[in-house]
Write an enzyme that holds these catalytic residues in place. Structure first.
Site, PDB file in Angstrom:
ATOM      1  N   CYS A   5     -34.530  17.770  49.000  1.00  0.00           N
ATOM      2  CA  CYS A   5     -34.439  16.897  47.827  1.00  0.00           C
ATOM      3  C   CYS A   5     -32.988  16.469  47.604  1.00  0.00           C
ATOM      4  O   CYS A   5     -32.115  17.324  47.370  1.00  0.00           O
ATOM      5  CB  CYS A   5     -34.976  17.634  46.605  1.00  0.00           C
ATOM      6  SG  CYS A   5     -34.730  16.761  45.043  1.00  0.00           S
ATOM      7  N   CYS A   8     -31.625  17.565  44.178  1.00  0.00           N
ATOM      8  CA  CYS A   8     -31.343  19.008  44.136  1.00  0.00           C
ATOM      9  C   CYS A   8     -30.011  19.318  44.798  1.00  0.00           C
ATOM     10  O   CYS A   8     -29.265  20.198  44.330  1.00  0.00           O
ATOM     11  CB  CYS A   8     -32.468  19.776  44.828  1.00  0.00           C
ATOM     12  SG  CYS A   8     -34.097  19.583  44.059  1.00  0.00           S
TER      13      CYS A   8
END
Length: 220
Positions: A5, A8
């Site tokens: 991600c 993230c």
């Protein structure tokens, strides 16, 4: 979070800095990888990454505010988490129904891993994998249905309802034979036919041949 991600990855430094304040704030800061824990992603109904939760006294609050280090510290230090409404009881990750959803997520990831192993490692065609999964799904449904029927028969057997005494003592011979509704009307039909049948007079029968004769036409 998930290692693939991008959001993230950009948030990792802020979260690590916030975790460094854990001892001073008297909190525990953790990170969960949804790729390694698919069951927890199902329990928490994670729809976007990264997802932040504040957990205290068995109540789960999803944080959707600013994500700077100072904002996260203020959330705990100033107890701003009290302003966040806890998730409903039916969505609580500790509830029984969410545990079932988590198990479904785990099973789905397991099946996905089996599919990847079959296609990548053993070189099985995709269409054959789908056929095998379809057969396995049907067989599993049949087995579960059979188990359900057996459980119902064992734990909830059908009750025998005896017949009432008057039905038990009853025999077909006791039934009255009523043949009044069967009427032989053959003789009446014959009489009716005799009445309706036209009678030809004797005089008419004698004149009939003469009437049928055509008189010759004479020209004067």
């Amino acid at each position: 979070m998930a290692p693939w991600c991008p959001a993230c990855k950009s948030f990792k430094e802020v979260w690590s800095e916030f975790a460094g304040w854990g001892h001073d704030l008297d909190i525990s800061v953790g990170v969960i990888d949804v790729t390694e824990n698919p069951g927890l992603s199902g329990r928490f109904l994670v729809t976007s990454l990264p997802t932040l939760y504040h957990i205290k006294d068995g109540k789960f609050r999803q944080y959707a505010g600013a994500r700077k280090t100072t904002d996260l510290i203020a959330l705990i230090d100033e107890k701003k988490w009290n302003e966040i409404e806890p998730v409903a009881w039916y969505r609580s990750p500790s509830s029984f129904q969410m545990g079932i959803i988590g198990n479904f997520f785990t099973a789905a990831m397991f099946i996905r891993g089996v599919y990847s192993t079959m296609t990548d490692t053993y070189g099985i065609p995709e269409w054959l994998c789908y056929v095998l999964f379809a057969i396995l799904t049907i067989a599993t449904g049949l087995v579960l249905g059979l188990m359900l029927v057996l459980c119902c028969d064992n734990f909830f057997p059908s009750k025998y309802i005896p017949l009432p005494p008057e039905r038990i003592a009853h025999t077909p011979k006791d039934d009255p034979t009523d043949d009044d509704d069967i009427i032989d009307d053959t003789d009446e039909k014959k009489k009716l036919l005799k009445v309706i049948k036209p009678t030809t007079p004797a005089s008419a029968s004698k004149d009939t041949p003469d009437l049928r004769k055509r008189q010759p036409r004479t020209d004067e």
